[in-house]
Scaffold this motif. Structure first.
Motif, PDB file in Angstrom:
ATOM      1  N   GLN A  27       0.831  -1.204   0.000  1.00 59.09           N
ATOM      2  CA  GLN A  27       0.000   0.000   0.000  1.00 59.09           C
ATOM      3  C   GLN A  27       0.870   1.259   0.000  1.00 59.09           C
ATOM      4  O   GLN A  27       0.536   2.255  -0.653  1.00 59.09           O
ATOM      5  N   ILE A  28       1.973   1.220   0.709  1.00 54.80           N
ATOM      6  CA  ILE A  28       2.888   2.363   0.702  1.00 54.80           C
ATOM      7  C   ILE A  28       3.436   2.591  -0.698  1.00 54.80           C
ATOM      8  O   ILE A  28       3.485   3.726  -1.196  1.00 54.80           O
ATOM      9  N   THR A  29       3.837   1.510  -1.360  1.00 53.75           N
ATOM     10  CA  THR A  29       4.345   1.621  -2.729  1.00 53.75           C
ATOM     11  C   THR A  29       3.304   2.227  -3.659  1.00 53.75           C
ATOM     12  O   THR A  29       3.608   3.081  -4.497  1.00 53.75           O
ATOM     13  N   GLU A  30       2.053   1.804  -3.489  1.00 53.96           N
ATOM     14  CA  GLU A  30       0.982   2.259  -4.378  1.00 53.96           C
ATOM     15  C   GLU A  30       0.603   3.714  -4.141  1.00 53.96           C
ATOM     16  O   GLU A  30       0.472   4.500  -5.091  1.00 53.96           O
ATOM     17  N   PHE A  31       0.424   4.105  -2.885  1.00 53.88           N
ATOM     18  CA  PHE A  31      -0.185   5.403  -2.601  1.00 53.88           C
ATOM     19  C   PHE A  31       0.817   6.506  -2.299  1.00 53.88           C
ATOM     20  O   PHE A  31       0.438   7.685  -2.311  1.00 53.88           O
ATOM     21  N   ALA A  32       2.069   6.161  -2.052  1.00 53.58           N
ATOM     22  CA  ALA A  32       3.073   7.200  -1.789  1.00 53.58           C
ATOM     23  C   ALA A  32       3.353   8.044  -3.026  1.00 53.58           C
ATOM     24  O   ALA A  32       3.933   9.124  -2.919  1.00 53.58           O
ATOM     25  N   ARG A  33       2.910   7.581  -4.172  1.00 53.49           N
ATOM     26  CA  ARG A  33       3.112   8.354  -5.403  1.00 53.49           C
ATOM     27  C   ARG A  33       2.204   9.573  -5.469  1.00 53.49           C
ATOM     28  O   ARG A  33       2.472  10.514  -6.213  1.00 53.49           O
ATOM     29  N   THR A  34       1.123   9.551  -4.701  1.00 52.57           N
ATOM     30  CA  THR A  34       0.143  10.633  -4.818  1.00 52.57           C
ATOM     31  C   THR A  34      -0.121  11.387  -3.521  1.00 52.57           C
ATOM     32  O   THR A  34      -0.776  12.431  -3.549  1.00 52.57           O
ATOM     33  N   ARG A  35       0.370  10.871  -2.385  1.00 49.24           N
ATOM     34  CA  ARG A  35       0.059  11.525  -1.118  1.00 49.24           C
ATOM     35  C   ARG A  35       1.125  11.185  -0.081  1.00 49.24           C
ATOM     36  O   ARG A  35       1.825  10.185  -0.199  1.00 49.24           O
ATOM     37  N   ALA A  36       1.235  12.033   0.924  1.00 43.98           N
ATOM     38  CA  ALA A  36       2.144  11.758   2.030  1.00 43.98           C
ATOM     39  C   ALA A  36       1.586  10.610   2.869  1.00 43.98           C
ATOM     40  O   ALA A  36       0.376  10.520   3.101  1.00 43.98           O
ATOM     41  N   ILE A  37       2.469   9.729   3.327  1.00 41.17           N
ATOM     42  CA  ILE A  37       2.052   8.574   4.123  1.00 41.17           C
ATOM     43  C   ILE A  37       2.815   8.567   5.440  1.00 41.17           C
ATOM     44  O   ILE A  37       4.030   8.754   5.477  1.00 41.17           O
ATOM     45  N   THR A  38       2.089   8.350   6.517  1.00 39.16           N
ATOM     46  CA  THR A  38       2.670   8.175   7.840  1.00 39.16           C
ATOM     47  C   THR A  38       2.299   6.792   8.348  1.00 39.16           C
ATOM     48  O   THR A  38       1.112   6.426   8.326  1.00 39.16           O
ATOM     49  N   VAL A  39       3.277   6.013   8.774  1.00 36.04           N
ATOM     50  CA  VAL A  39       3.012   4.741   9.439  1.00 36.04           C
ATOM     51  C   VAL A  39       3.177   4.978  10.933  1.00 36.04           C
ATOM     52  O   VAL A  39       4.267   5.317  11.403  1.00 36.04           O
ATOM     53  N   ALA A  40       2.090   4.845  11.673  1.00 39.83           N
ATOM     54  CA  ALA A  40       2.088   5.109  13.114  1.00 39.83           C
ATOM     55  C   ALA A  40       1.973   3.773  13.847  1.00 39.83           C
ATOM     56  O   ALA A  40       0.919   3.124  13.803  1.00 39.83           O
ATOM     57  N   LEU A  41       3.037   3.357  14.497  1.00 36.23           N
ATOM     58  CA  LEU A  41       3.018   2.075  15.195  1.00 36.23           C
ATOM     59  C   LEU A  41       2.210   2.184  16.487  1.00 36.23           C
ATOM     60  O   LEU A  41       2.294   3.195  17.194  1.00 36.23           O
ATOM     61  N   PRO A  42       1.426   1.161  16.811  1.00 36.92           N
ATOM     62  CA  PRO A  42       0.649   1.177  18.056  1.00 36.92           C
ATOM     63  C   PRO A  42       1.529   0.809  19.248  1.00 36.92           C
ATOM     64  O   PRO A  42       1.492  -0.307  19.775  1.00 36.92           O
ATOM     65  N   ILE A  43       2.312   1.769  19.694  1.00 37.42           N
ATOM     66  CA  ILE A  43       3.291   1.563  20.758  1.00 37.42           C
ATOM     67  C   ILE A  43       3.113   2.645  21.825  1.00 37.42           C
ATOM     68  O   ILE A  43       2.329   3.566  21.658  1.00 37.42           O
ATOM     69  N   GLY A  44       3.857   2.492  22.909  1.00 40.25           N
ATOM     70  CA  GLY A  44       3.882   3.557  23.907  1.00 40.25           C
ATOM     71  C   GLY A  44       2.960   3.361  25.081  1.00 40.25           C
ATOM     72  O   GLY A  44       2.826   4.265  25.915  1.00 40.25           O
ATOM     73  N   GLY A  45       2.309   2.202  25.178  1.00 43.64           N
ATOM     74  CA  GLY A  45       1.423   1.975  26.307  1.00 43.64           C
ATOM     75  C   GLY A  45       0.771   0.614  26.223  1.00 43.64           C
ATOM     76  O   GLY A  45       0.832  -0.065  25.192  1.00 43.64           O
ATOM     77  N   ASP A  46       0.128   0.226  27.323  1.00 44.58           N
ATOM     78  CA  ASP A  46      -0.550  -1.072  27.357  1.00 44.58           C
ATOM     79  C   ASP A  46      -2.066  -0.918  27.407  1.00 44.58           C
ATOM     80  O   ASP A  46      -2.781  -1.843  27.774  1.00 44.58           O
ATOM     81  N   ARG A  47      -2.537   0.263  27.014  1.00 43.34           N
ATOM     82  CA  ARG A  47      -3.964   0.501  26.831  1.00 43.34           C
ATOM     83  C   ARG A  47      -4.164   1.265  25.529  1.00 43.34           C
ATOM     84  O   ARG A  47      -3.348   2.130  25.169  1.00 43.34           O
ATOM     85  N   VAL A  48      -5.238   0.953  24.833  1.00 41.83           N
ATOM     86  CA  VAL A  48      -5.516   1.613  23.558  1.00 41.83           C
ATOM     87  C   VAL A  48      -5.626   3.115  23.744  1.00 41.83           C
ATOM     88  O   VAL A  48      -5.146   3.901  22.911  1.00 41.83           O
ATOM     89  N   GLU A  49      -6.220   3.545  24.851  1.00 39.57           N
ATOM     90  CA  GLU A  49      -6.389   4.971  25.096  1.00 39.57           C
ATOM     91  C   GLU A  49      -5.045   5.687  25.192  1.00 39.57           C
ATOM     92  O   GLU A  49      -4.882   6.796  24.677  1.00 39.57           O
ATOM     93  N   ILE A  50      -4.087   5.066  25.853  1.00 37.78           N
ATOM     94  CA  ILE A  50      -2.755   5.670  25.995  1.00 37.78           C
ATOM     95  C   ILE A  50      -2.047   5.724  24.647  1.00 37.78           C
ATOM     96  O   ILE A  50      -1.422   6.737  24.290  1.00 37.78           O
ATOM     97  N   ILE A  51      -2.149   4.643  23.887  1.00 39.61           N
ATOM     98  CA  ILE A  51      -1.513   4.598  22.564  1.00 39.61           C
ATOM     99  C   ILE A  51      -2.047   5.713  21.682  1.00 39.61           C
ATOM    100  O   ILE A  51      -1.290   6.449  21.042  1.00 39.61           O
ATOM    101  N   ALA A  52      -3.372   5.870  21.635  1.00 37.25           N
ATOM    102  CA  ALA A  52      -3.980   6.901  20.792  1.00 37.25           C
ATOM    103  C   ALA A  52      -3.631   8.301  21.284  1.00 37.25           C
ATOM    104  O   ALA A  52      -3.349   9.200  20.475  1.00 37.25           O
ATOM    105  N   GLU A  53      -3.636   8.490  22.589  1.00 34.09           N
ATOM    106  CA  GLU A  53      -3.323   9.805  23.153  1.00 34.09           C
ATOM    107  C   GLU A  53      -1.906  10.239  22.772  1.00 34.09           C
ATOM    108  O   GLU A  53      -1.673  11.412  22.445  1.00 34.09           O
ATOM    109  N   ARG A  54      -0.966   9.317  22.802  1.00 37.49           N
ATOM    110  CA  ARG A  54       0.414   9.650  22.471  1.00 37.49           C
ATOM    111  C   ARG A  54       0.633   9.747  20.963  1.00 37.49           C
ATOM    112  O   ARG A  54       1.548  10.434  20.516  1.00 37.49           O
TER     113      ARG A  54
END
Length: 243
Positions: A27-54
């Motif tokens: 998907q990165i190969t396909e869509f990076a030609r037309t738009r900026a892409i950010t891959v955000a790893l689900p890291i930084g906490g052991d709760r979904v709320e903390i991961i999203a907040e950070r």
């Protein structure tokens, strides 16, 4: 920007458990030609709320959002917190429902394994070639996915497992989300079967669901052509909030 009324929005991709940008390589190969892409790893906490907040402060002000598995759960939490920043959402192989006590307890042996030097075994419990759709490449693909998970380490396995165990019901956040939404489901997905994902799609007022053939839970890599085509059509949909 650049004198245009509406710039092409960037695309944020959130991988699932024990995965990184390699999950979305086609998907990165396909869509990076037309738009900026950010891959955000689900890291930084052991709760979904903390991961999203950070994660949120590191993301563009407004963006298209796609999440797989745990990444899809984090994407739903982002919709709950900042729906106006998300121009459209794509949810792959995921569920808005909390884990049942039985599902949560099944993770405990995996967590113990990851903590006691048996990370390979723990990751293999999440990825098995026999669970994938029939393909001559599924054994090699499963091997590569397992290796990716092992490289990410036992600490992340434990934190992400806890986040999945503790995740909240996201149905209300989906009901409130009005922008274009796409649910992608592998036809052979045993972890989040089609019936469950249809229910998720029905929650969102402007959603559609597409079943990806020759794919199971790891559909971005199992059938990248179909995923890219579906995501391309979704990215081309107008955002009603800009009309």
């Amino acid at each position: 920007m650049n004198g245009m009324p509406f710039a092409i929005e960037p695309l944020v991709l959130i991988p699932g458990m024990m995965a990184d940008a390699r999950l979305f390589a086609p998907q990165i190969t396909e869509f990076a030609r037309t738009r900026a892409i950010t891959v955000a790893l689900p890291i930084g906490g052991d709760r979904v709320e903390i991961i999203a907040e950070r994660m949120l402060p590191q993301l563009p002000q407004r963006f298209a959002l796609a999440g797989h598995g745990l990444g899809g759960v984090v994407a739903m939490e982002i919709l709950r917190r900042a729906p106006d920043r998300v121009s459209r959402v794509c949810l792959m192989s995921t569920s808005p429902l909390p884990e049942s006590p039985a599902q949560a307890s099944e993770r405990e042996p995996q967590i113990i394994g990851a903590r006691t030097g048996r990370l390979l075994e723990a990751v293999k419990s999440l990825v098995c070639a026999d669970w994938m759709a029939p393909s001559s490449k599924r054994v090699a693909l499963a091997h590569d996915i397992v290796q990716m998970g092992v490289e990410l380490g036992g600490d992340l396995f434990v934190a992400q497992s806890r986040a999945m165990q503790r995740r909240q019901d996201m149905q209300a956040a989906l009901r409130r989300y009005k922008a274009p939404a796409l649910v992608l489901c592998g036809e052979a997905d045993q972890l989040n079967p089609l019936k469950r994902q249809r229910i998720m799609a029905e929650l969102m007022p402007s959603s559609q669901i597409q079943v990806v053939p020759y794919a199971s839970h790891m559909l971005p890599l199992e059938n990248p052509h179909a995923v890219n085509q579906a995501m391309g059509d979704w990215l081309a949909l107008p955002d009603p909030r800009q009309s």
